[in-house]
Design an enzyme around this catalytic site. Structure first.
Site, PDB file in Angstrom:
ATOM      1  N   VAL A 103     -29.261 -10.690  -8.345  1.00  0.00           N
ATOM      2  CA  VAL A 103     -30.412 -11.525  -7.991  1.00  0.00           C
ATOM      3  C   VAL A 103     -30.234 -12.876  -8.699  1.00  0.00           C
ATOM      4  O   VAL A 103     -29.905 -12.912  -9.893  1.00  0.00           O
ATOM      5  CB  VAL A 103     -31.736 -10.858  -8.419  1.00  0.00           C
ATOM      6  CG1 VAL A 103     -32.924 -11.737  -8.061  1.00  0.00           C
ATOM      7  CG2 VAL A 103     -31.859  -9.481  -7.787  1.00  0.00           C
ATOM      8  N   HIS A 158     -33.912  -6.606 -12.741  1.00  0.00           N
ATOM      9  CA  HIS A 158     -34.311  -5.252 -13.151  1.00  0.00           C
ATOM     10  C   HIS A 158     -35.299  -4.650 -12.142  1.00  0.00           C
ATOM     11  O   HIS A 158     -35.201  -3.474 -11.787  1.00  0.00           O
ATOM     12  CB  HIS A 158     -35.024  -5.288 -14.511  1.00  0.00           C
ATOM     13  CG  HIS A 158     -34.185  -5.776 -15.651  1.00  0.00           C
ATOM     14  ND1 HIS A 158     -34.394  -7.001 -16.247  1.00  0.00           N
ATOM     15  CD2 HIS A 158     -33.157  -5.212 -16.315  1.00  0.00           C
ATOM     16  CE1 HIS A 158     -33.531  -7.166 -17.245  1.00  0.00           C
ATOM     17  NE2 HIS A 158     -32.757  -6.094 -17.309  1.00  0.00           N
TER      18      HIS A 158
HETATM   19  P1  AMP Z   1     -29.719  -5.129 -18.984  1.00  0.00           P
HETATM   20  O1  AMP Z   1     -31.149  -4.919 -19.319  1.00  0.00           O
HETATM   21  O2  AMP Z   1     -29.264  -6.549 -19.101  1.00  0.00           O
HETATM   22  O3  AMP Z   1     -28.810  -4.141 -19.662  1.00  0.00           O
HETATM   23  O4  AMP Z   1     -29.586  -4.827 -17.430  1.00  0.00           O
HETATM   24  C1  AMP Z   1     -30.031  -3.602 -16.899  1.00  0.00           C
HETATM   25  C2  AMP Z   1     -29.513  -3.476 -15.500  1.00  0.00           C
HETATM   26  O5  AMP Z   1     -29.980  -4.577 -14.708  1.00  0.00           O
HETATM   27  C3  AMP Z   1     -27.974  -3.509 -15.426  1.00  0.00           C
HETATM   28  O6  AMP Z   1     -27.525  -2.555 -14.484  1.00  0.00           O
HETATM   29  C4  AMP Z   1     -27.699  -4.910 -14.978  1.00  0.00           C
HETATM   30  O7  AMP Z   1     -26.471  -5.053 -14.289  1.00  0.00           O
HETATM   31  C5  AMP Z   1     -28.868  -5.158 -14.048  1.00  0.00           C
HETATM   32  N1  AMP Z   1     -29.069  -6.596 -13.861  1.00  0.00           N
HETATM   33  C6  AMP Z   1     -29.137  -7.547 -14.823  1.00  0.00           C
HETATM   34  N2  AMP Z   1     -29.266  -8.764 -14.269  1.00  0.00           N
HETATM   35  C7  AMP Z   1     -29.275  -8.588 -12.931  1.00  0.00           C
HETATM   36  C8  AMP Z   1     -29.378  -9.466 -11.809  1.00  0.00           C
HETATM   37  N3  AMP Z   1     -29.477 -10.782 -11.951  1.00  0.00           N
HETATM   38  N4  AMP Z   1     -29.339  -8.920 -10.568  1.00  0.00           N
HETATM   39  C9  AMP Z   1     -29.218  -7.580 -10.404  1.00  0.00           C
HETATM   40  N5  AMP Z   1     -29.117  -6.701 -11.423  1.00  0.00           N
HETATM   41  C10 AMP Z   1     -29.149  -7.198 -12.669  1.00  0.00           C
END
Ligand code: AMP
Length: 298
Positions: free
Chosen positions: A176, A37
């Protein structure tokens, strides 16, 4: 950093920012921030002056037997890390703000959203498309940033932007990972210490299939078999899917063509925790020639 909880307030703020020609980057999240994030926020800050991070655990994207209630939440920590990673406004609405009483509208994207994640989580993408569309409408960002980690979600967002004529640049940030390759995820906190160790097998399976593609394997079922074989070596893991598909359309031909970009997609359970990951690779023109192996971003 300001916390904004009302749709009318974020609308006022963004329209006054637009009126002085400020560019806005939106980072939609469900909170419980990790480095994935924070990378999105920092990338957003490189693009524009104004970064709005939304923090909303969206009930509509969880199925009836999923983890909406247990989804990890830590507002205080999220506040601090958003502030120190470039967020100017943290949009933190209630469910009533995002789904006003009596609301009847849903955004549904058909086609590829019914595959892979859409099979196990049939309402998930309607929920994602609807909330992202609401966020786009009340913030009207110039950029919106998403992680490659949620690959099918990225395709969905790009389709949404094309179909609904949003004038928004979609920026995709690479996944990541932990040292052993496990993709960072808010849900990783559910893993027991043993499961956490076992979870590294998902990245190994992706790497094994990438290697096979690099060496010349272009038969879809064989590519999938490489992933299945590695995953099966960990008895605690339950495979939901481990599949390869065209990276743009998610079509699944018998054989991929030289130069075609494909995505390797895995969803698997460790105990009760469902983890997803993916990797993009192109089918080499000349197998074994490294320049065709790695494809950066999407
Ligand atoms: P979430 O809070 O899980 O809905 O994720 C919010 C944003 O962070 C989304 O666009 C996800 O794809 C991105 N995201 C979650 N995990 C990762 C990661 N390991 N690397 C890069 N982006 C991520």
């Amino acid at each position: 950093m300001e916390i904004i909880t009302k749709v009318t307030d974020i609308q006022k703020i963004t329209s006054s920012l637009h009126s002085v020609n400020k560019k806005i980057a939106l980072v939609p999240t469900m909170g419980f921030f990790h480095e994935g994030h924070l990378c999105l926020m920092r990338r957003a800050k490189e693009l524009t002056d104004i970064v709005i991070t939304s923090l909303f655990v969206n009930p509509a994207q969880f199925g009836p037997n999923e983890d909406f209630e247990q989804y990890p939440r830590d507002f205080e920590n999220d506040y601090k890390s958003a502030e120190s990673n470039g967020t100017n406004y943290l949009f933190f609405p209630s469910t009533e703000q995002m789904y006003p009483k009596g609301d009847l509208t849903k955004i549904q994207i058909v086609g590829f959203t019914k595959k892979f994640e859409g099979v196990t989580r049939p309402q998930h993408f309607d929920g994602v498309a609807t909330i992202v569309s609401k966020l786009f409408n009340c913030i009207i960002p110039d950029y919106a940033l998403f992680g490659q980690k949620d690959y099918q979600q990225v395709l969905l967002i790009k389709q949404l932007v094309r179909d609904m004529l949003y004038n928004i640049n979609i920026i995709v940030v690479p996944t990541v990972r932990e040292d052993d390759g496990l993709a960072l995820s808010s849900r990783n906190v559910y893993l027991s210490p043993e499961e956490r160790l076992q979870a590294g097998i998902i990245f190994k399976a992706l790497e094994e299939a990438r290697g096979a593609v690099f060496e010349g394997e272009n038969r879809r079922k064989m590519i999938n078999a490489y992933m299945h074989n590695i995953l099966r070596s960990e008895p605690n893991i339950r495979i939901d899917y481990a599949s390869s598909a065209d990276a743009d359309t998610l079509d699944e031909p018998e054989t991929f063509l030289p130069g075609e970009h494909i995505v390797l997609l895995i969803a698997a359970y460790l105990g009760k925790t469902r983890l997803i990951d993916n990797s993009i690779v192109s089918i080499p023109m000349e197998p074994g020639v490294k320049k065709h192996y790695f494809v950066e971003g999407i």
